[in-house]
Scaffold this motif. Structure first.
Motif, PDB file in Angstrom:
ATOM      1  N   GLN A  44       0.827  -1.210   0.000  1.00 45.31           N
ATOM      2  CA  GLN A  44       0.000   0.000   0.000  1.00 45.31           C
ATOM      3  C   GLN A  44       0.860   1.258   0.000  1.00 45.31           C
ATOM      4  OE1 GLN A  44      -3.014  -0.680  -1.112  1.00 45.31           O
ATOM      5  NE2 GLN A  44      -3.884   0.738   0.378  1.00 45.31           N
ATOM      6  N   ALA A  45       1.987   1.184   0.730  1.00 44.10           N
ATOM      7  CA  ALA A  45       2.855   2.362   0.832  1.00 44.10           C
ATOM      8  C   ALA A  45       3.278   2.824  -0.559  1.00 44.10           C
ATOM      9  CB  ALA A  45       4.082   2.044   1.688  1.00 44.10           C
ATOM     10  N   PHE A  46       3.612   1.870  -1.437  1.00 38.99           N
ATOM     11  CA  PHE A  46       4.041   2.255  -2.783  1.00 38.99           C
ATOM     12  C   PHE A  46       2.885   2.871  -3.569  1.00 38.99           C
ATOM     13  CE2 PHE A  46       7.312  -0.725  -1.515  1.00 38.99           C
ATOM     14  CZ  PHE A  46       8.456  -0.093  -1.966  1.00 38.99           C
ATOM     15  N   ARG A  47       1.659   2.398  -3.302  1.00 37.55           N
ATOM     16  CA  ARG A  47       0.511   2.963  -4.002  1.00 37.55           C
ATOM     17  C   ARG A  47       0.194   4.365  -3.466  1.00 37.55           C
ATOM     18  NH1 ARG A  47      -5.001   3.410  -4.259  1.00 37.55           N
ATOM     19  NH2 ARG A  47      -5.207   2.971  -2.048  1.00 37.55           N
ATOM     20  N   ILE A  48       0.170   4.483  -2.123  1.00 37.11           N
ATOM     21  CA  ILE A  48      -0.156   5.778  -1.518  1.00 37.11           C
ATOM     22  C   ILE A  48       0.856   6.834  -1.963  1.00 37.11           C
ATOM     23  CG2 ILE A  48      -0.326   7.007   0.694  1.00 37.11           C
ATOM     24  CD1 ILE A  48      -1.296   4.327   1.896  1.00 37.11           C
ATOM     25  N   ALA A  49       2.109   6.390  -2.165  1.00 35.42           N
ATOM     26  CA  ALA A  49       3.147   7.339  -2.568  1.00 35.42           C
ATOM     27  C   ALA A  49       2.845   7.961  -3.927  1.00 35.42           C
ATOM     28  CB  ALA A  49       4.498   6.631  -2.613  1.00 35.42           C
ATOM     29  N   MET A  50       1.997   7.333  -4.709  1.00 34.07           N
ATOM     30  CA  MET A  50       1.762   7.840  -6.060  1.00 34.07           C
ATOM     31  C   MET A  50       0.385   8.452  -6.253  1.00 34.07           C
ATOM     32  SD  MET A  50       3.782   5.347  -8.616  1.00 34.07           S
ATOM     33  CE  MET A  50       3.153   3.813  -8.010  1.00 34.07           C
ATOM     34  N   VAL A  51      -0.409   8.548  -5.181  1.00 30.59           N
ATOM     35  CA  VAL A  51      -1.727   9.172  -5.339  1.00 30.59           C
ATOM     36  C   VAL A  51      -1.857  10.367  -4.390  1.00 30.59           C
ATOM     37  CG1 VAL A  51      -2.845   7.014  -6.017  1.00 30.59           C
ATOM     38  CG2 VAL A  51      -2.847   7.713  -3.610  1.00 30.59           C
ATOM     39  N   ASP A  52      -2.811  11.232  -4.743  1.00 31.78           N
ATOM     40  CA  ASP A  52      -3.150  12.328  -3.844  1.00 31.78           C
ATOM     41  C   ASP A  52      -4.239  11.795  -2.924  1.00 31.78           C
ATOM     42  OD1 ASP A  52      -3.505  14.707  -2.606  1.00 31.78           O
ATOM     43  OD2 ASP A  52      -4.499  15.699  -4.286  1.00 31.78           O
ATOM     44  N   TYR A  53      -3.830  11.198  -1.775  1.00 32.57           N
ATOM     45  CA  TYR A  53      -4.750  10.414  -0.960  1.00 32.57           C
ATOM     46  C   TYR A  53      -5.859  11.276  -0.365  1.00 32.57           C
ATOM     47  CZ  TYR A  53      -6.177   6.497   1.901  1.00 32.57           C
ATOM     48  OH  TYR A  53      -6.889   5.461   2.459  1.00 32.57           O
ATOM     49  N   PHE A 103      -0.904  12.254   3.391  1.00 37.24           N
ATOM     50  CA  PHE A 103      -0.452  10.864   3.487  1.00 37.24           C
ATOM     51  C   PHE A 103       0.576  10.540   2.413  1.00 37.24           C
ATOM     52  CE2 PHE A 103      -4.178   8.721   5.930  1.00 37.24           C
ATOM     53  CZ  PHE A 103      -3.902   9.545   7.002  1.00 37.24           C
ATOM     54  N   GLY A 104       0.370  11.076   1.204  1.00 35.78           N
ATOM     55  CA  GLY A 104       1.252  10.754   0.090  1.00 35.78           C
ATOM     56  C   GLY A 104       2.677  11.203   0.341  1.00 35.78           C
ATOM     57  N   THR A 105       2.862  12.474   0.689  1.00 34.96           N
ATOM     58  CA  THR A 105       4.228  12.978   0.886  1.00 34.96           C
ATOM     59  C   THR A 105       4.882  12.297   2.084  1.00 34.96           C
ATOM     60  OG1 THR A 105       3.174  14.843   1.957  1.00 34.96           O
ATOM     61  CG2 THR A 105       4.107  15.232  -0.219  1.00 34.96           C
ATOM     62  N   ALA A 106       4.091  12.028   3.143  1.00 32.21           N
ATOM     63  CA  ALA A 106       4.662  11.345   4.310  1.00 32.21           C
ATOM     64  C   ALA A 106       5.211   9.983   3.905  1.00 32.21           C
ATOM     65  CB  ALA A 106       3.603  11.182   5.397  1.00 32.21           C
ATOM     66  N   THR A 107       4.446   9.267   3.087  1.00 34.73           N
ATOM     67  CA  THR A 107       4.885   7.927   2.696  1.00 34.73           C
ATOM     68  C   THR A 107       6.093   7.992   1.771  1.00 34.73           C
ATOM     69  OG1 THR A 107       2.603   7.253   2.926  1.00 34.73           O
ATOM     70  CG2 THR A 107       4.047   5.737   1.787  1.00 34.73           C
ATOM     71  N   VAL A 108       6.112   8.989   0.878  1.00 35.20           N
ATOM     72  CA  VAL A 108       7.282   9.168   0.020  1.00 35.20           C
ATOM     73  C   VAL A 108       8.527   9.411   0.884  1.00 35.20           C
ATOM     74  CG1 VAL A 108       8.368  10.765  -1.589  1.00 35.20           C
ATOM     75  CG2 VAL A 108       6.079   9.922  -2.043  1.00 35.20           C
ATOM     76  N   VAL A 128      12.266  -3.158   6.971  1.00 41.60           N
ATOM     77  CA  VAL A 128      11.429  -2.015   6.597  1.00 41.60           C
ATOM     78  C   VAL A 128      11.245  -1.098   7.801  1.00 41.60           C
ATOM     79  CG1 VAL A 128       9.199  -1.335   5.669  1.00 41.60           C
ATOM     80  CG2 VAL A 128      10.242  -3.482   4.952  1.00 41.60           C
ATOM     81  N   PRO A 129      11.643   0.168   7.698  1.00 42.60           N
ATOM     82  CA  PRO A 129      11.441   1.078   8.830  1.00 42.60           C
ATOM     83  C   PRO A 129       9.952   1.243   9.124  1.00 42.60           C
ATOM     84  CG  PRO A 129      12.845   2.087   7.165  1.00 42.60           C
ATOM     85  CD  PRO A 129      12.283   0.841   6.563  1.00 42.60           C
ATOM     86  N   PHE A 130       9.644   1.467  10.393  1.00 40.78           N
ATOM     87  CA  PHE A 130       8.242   1.562  10.778  1.00 40.78           C
ATOM     88  C   PHE A 130       7.534   2.697  10.043  1.00 40.78           C
ATOM     89  CE2 PHE A 130       4.848   3.060  13.647  1.00 40.78           C
ATOM     90  CZ  PHE A 130       4.037   1.946  13.552  1.00 40.78           C
ATOM     91  N   ALA A 131       8.267   3.765   9.736  1.00 34.87           N
ATOM     92  CA  ALA A 131       7.650   4.928   9.092  1.00 34.87           C
ATOM     93  C   ALA A 131       7.001   4.560   7.761  1.00 34.87           C
ATOM     94  CB  ALA A 131       8.697   6.029   8.890  1.00 34.87           C
ATOM     95  N   VAL A 132       7.553   3.551   7.071  1.00 38.58           N
ATOM     96  CA  VAL A 132       6.991   3.166   5.768  1.00 38.58           C
ATOM     97  C   VAL A 132       5.550   2.678   5.928  1.00 38.58           C
ATOM     98  CG1 VAL A 132       7.189   1.492   3.884  1.00 38.58           C
ATOM     99  CG2 VAL A 132       9.223   2.647   4.731  1.00 38.58           C
TER     100      VAL A 132
END
Lengths: 314, 288
Positions: A54-63, A283-288, B130-134
């Motif tokens: 999910q992290a990779f998906r969230i990184a690419m959308v404007d959540y 959420f997006g920028t945080a995950t990036v 994987v760091p927790f932040a991810v």
């Protein structure tokens, strides 16, 4: 070893295979294995693997929190937003400085204490137990404690300095000293852990090697650098990697002590991730930002292990 | 390294005056480090018994006017008991279940053979990198989907399995002889029975270490509960303590009382079981 025999392949054809499978299905081992592995896989899927993907998906959308299904795809837009955030570079710089401070304080102190502990003949366990106390207590309580102790006006630390005739120091209320002051607390809190690791490593070095160096006429200094340090390299790799990984992810201390301040003096990278996600709800920028951290930590640890790995064995 | 081999007879030079002086210097240094580690707590305990005015004015370590006001105030003004109950409930639940899951998986990975075992093990281990932040944001979304936001179980559920624990238990269970298990199997014991009556009793030492490690990690956990638990009735102790900063701005009497009540129980338990605490923490390094 019944399990071993069951796992090895049979040469008697498919009918025999089916008999074997049926036999396995009746086994108590099979039931136990399924009862443990199935919930494990479900848990790991829901709370580990799925979030990581999910992290990779969230990184690419404007959540969009309220309507996550319709979050527009923005590709690298979050990366751009993160790079344009002025706090991004500030937090990276602070985090590197922080890691540097931790290394500068922690390595010499813990090496010195570990060497002392491994050489002292009596009361070793008592000293170790007392020095270890800060490791077991709550970090938030320690943060509050040091905010009191380091208070510029009423804190005990400045009282002591005053007693010694040294002018008071601003500790965390000055942006010049705040990061160093908090890293000192982090070192105080966890030095016991690294001291225990290093002492155990040093006591593991066999007496014969030490005696041999003594017979060869090495003095203490030579023995430390030429015998102890090389034989300790596995422990040292571990300490260096754990220190790096931990320091790069520090959150609680700066959050509780200064909330990143004064100004942005103690604004570390994980504070940026936390605030992006739960203060600004981006959420997006945080995950990036978190993915950047992931890649960096991975590369940094691999390089450290490669560089520090001993090129000998005995 | 004389202390590491008590069986050896001390060499003649060890008892020389020079040697004694050297030992003395080591003791002075270690004594100093012990004071550095301990003094802040001693100060905090005494500070918690001082009235606010005295705390910010006096230079003495011991209180002049002893008072328990700080404790009564913090117990009546904030949900301290609730936070203690929440912290104990979540830490005990996580510790017990982590011990069960880690030892069961350790047993399976150490003693079973099945297709894909090593791949599965590496897959589980890879999550440790994987760091927790991810997973911070995605995990929060997952907890939201499961309707567990601001519920204690939202905090607990993410800690029920410990990859490190599985790794640790496997390491230890590798050395349990297969003969024990086979003997029990021939006698007709089920795998559950083998697990509870052979495997677990033989693994008490790593389990004690893992249990202490899991309990402290959960007791001290801050970032994740900060995200998941929002209201005072759901707060754990670290969240409540951190909240004192804004509720009681610079009220150091309150802070020290709250910190004492959080740290002193742990230190007291530690005083009686320090060996296990240190071993537990050291295992994380030596085996890792």
């Amino acid at each position: 070893m019944t399990t071993a025999r069951l796992a090895s392949g049979s040469r008697r054809g498919p009918a025999w295979d089916w008999v074997r499978i049926r036999r396995v299905l009746r086994k108590s081992q099979f039931h136990f294995g399924v009862a443990v592995i199935v919930p494990t896989l479900i848990w790991y899927f829901v709370f580990m693997f799925h979030p990581i993907f999910q992290a990779f998906r969230i990184a690419m959308v404007d959540y969009k929190i309220l309507d996550p299904q319709n979050s527009p795809f923005i590709g690298l837009g979050n990366y751009q937003k993160l790079l344009l955030n002025p706090l991004f570079l500030v937090s990276i710089k602070n985090t590197f400085t922080w890691t540097l401070y931790i290394f500068l304080f922690m390595l010499p102190i813990s090496m010195l204490v570990a060497t002392t502990l491994s050489n002292v003949r009596r009361l070793r366990n008592l000293y170790q137990a007392v020095i270890f106390i800060p490791v077991v207590v709550s970090l938030v309580a320690v943060s509050l404690l040091f905010r009191m102790v380091m208070d510029p006006e009423v804190g005990q630390l400045n009282r002591m300095l005053d007693f010694l005739g040294i002018p008071p120091f601003k500790w965390m209320s000055s942006s010049r000293s705040a990061l160093a002051a908090i890293s000192g607390i982090a070192v105080w809190k966890s030095m016991g852990f690294y001291i225990v690791l290093l002492t155990a490593g040093m006591l593991n070095i066999s007496e014969e090697v030490i005696d041999a160096s003594r017979v060869d006429g090495a003095n203490e200094w030579q023995r430390f650098w030429r015998v102890t340090m090389p034989l300790l390299s596995h422990t040292i790799i571990l300490v260096v990697v754990l220190l790096t990984v931990g320091s790069l992810q520090e959150f609680t201390l700066p959050y509780v002590m200064t909330e990143g301040g004064p100004g942005t003096a103690t604004y570390l990278y994980n504070l940026l991730i936390y605030e992006e996600a739960f203060t600004h709800i981006r959420f997006g920028t945080a995950t990036v930002a978190a993915l950047f951290q992931f890649v960096f930590i991975l590369i940094a640890s691999l390089i450290q292990i490669r560089v520090l790995r001993p090129n000998w064995s005995y | 390294m004389t202390g590491s081999a008590p069986a050896l007879k001390p060499a003649p030079h060890i008892t020389s005056p020079w040697r004694n002086l050297r030992q003395g210097v080591l003791h002075v240094f270690l004594g100093f480090m012990a004071i550095v580690a301990l003094f802040p707590f001693v100060w905090m305990v005494f500070a918690s018994f001082k009235p606010f005015k005295e705390l910010v004015q006096s230079k003495a370590l011991l209180p002049i006017n002893w008072t328990t006001e700080n404790y009564t105030e913090i117990l009546t003004r904030v949900n301290f008991e609730v936070a203690v109950a929440n912290s104990i409930y979540s830490a005990v639940t996580v510790t017990v279940i982590t011990l069960l899951t880690s030892s069961a998986l350790g047993f399976i990975f150490a003693k079973y053979r099945f297709w894909g075992k090593e791949y599965l093990f590496i897959l589980l281990l890879s999550t440790m990198m994987v760091p927790f932040a991810v997973v911070l944001v995605p995990l929060y979304i997952t907890i939201g989907d499961l309707n567990l936001v601001n519920k204690l179980w939202g905090f607990i559920i993410t800690g029920l399995w410990s990859t490190f624990g599985v790794f640790l238990m496997r390491q230890f269970m590798e050395v349990i002889p297969y003969e024990y298990l086979d003997a029990a199997r021939i006698d007709g014991a089920s795998e559950w029975r083998i697990f509870f009556t052979i495997i677990i009793p033989l693994s008490t030492s790593p389990m004690a270490a893992l249990g202490i490690f899991a309990f402290l990690a959960n007791w001290d956990s801050f970032l994740w509960p900060l995200v998941v638990l929002n209201t005072p009735d759901k707060q754990t102790l670290p969240l409540l303590l951190a909240g004192l900063r804004s509720i009681y701005w610079a009220r150091y009497d309150m802070w020290s009382a709250g910190s004492v009540m959080t740290t002193v129980p742990i230190i007291l338990v530690y005083a009686f079981a320090s060996k296990y605490f240190i071993r537990g923490m050291a295992l994380t390094g030596i085996k890792g």
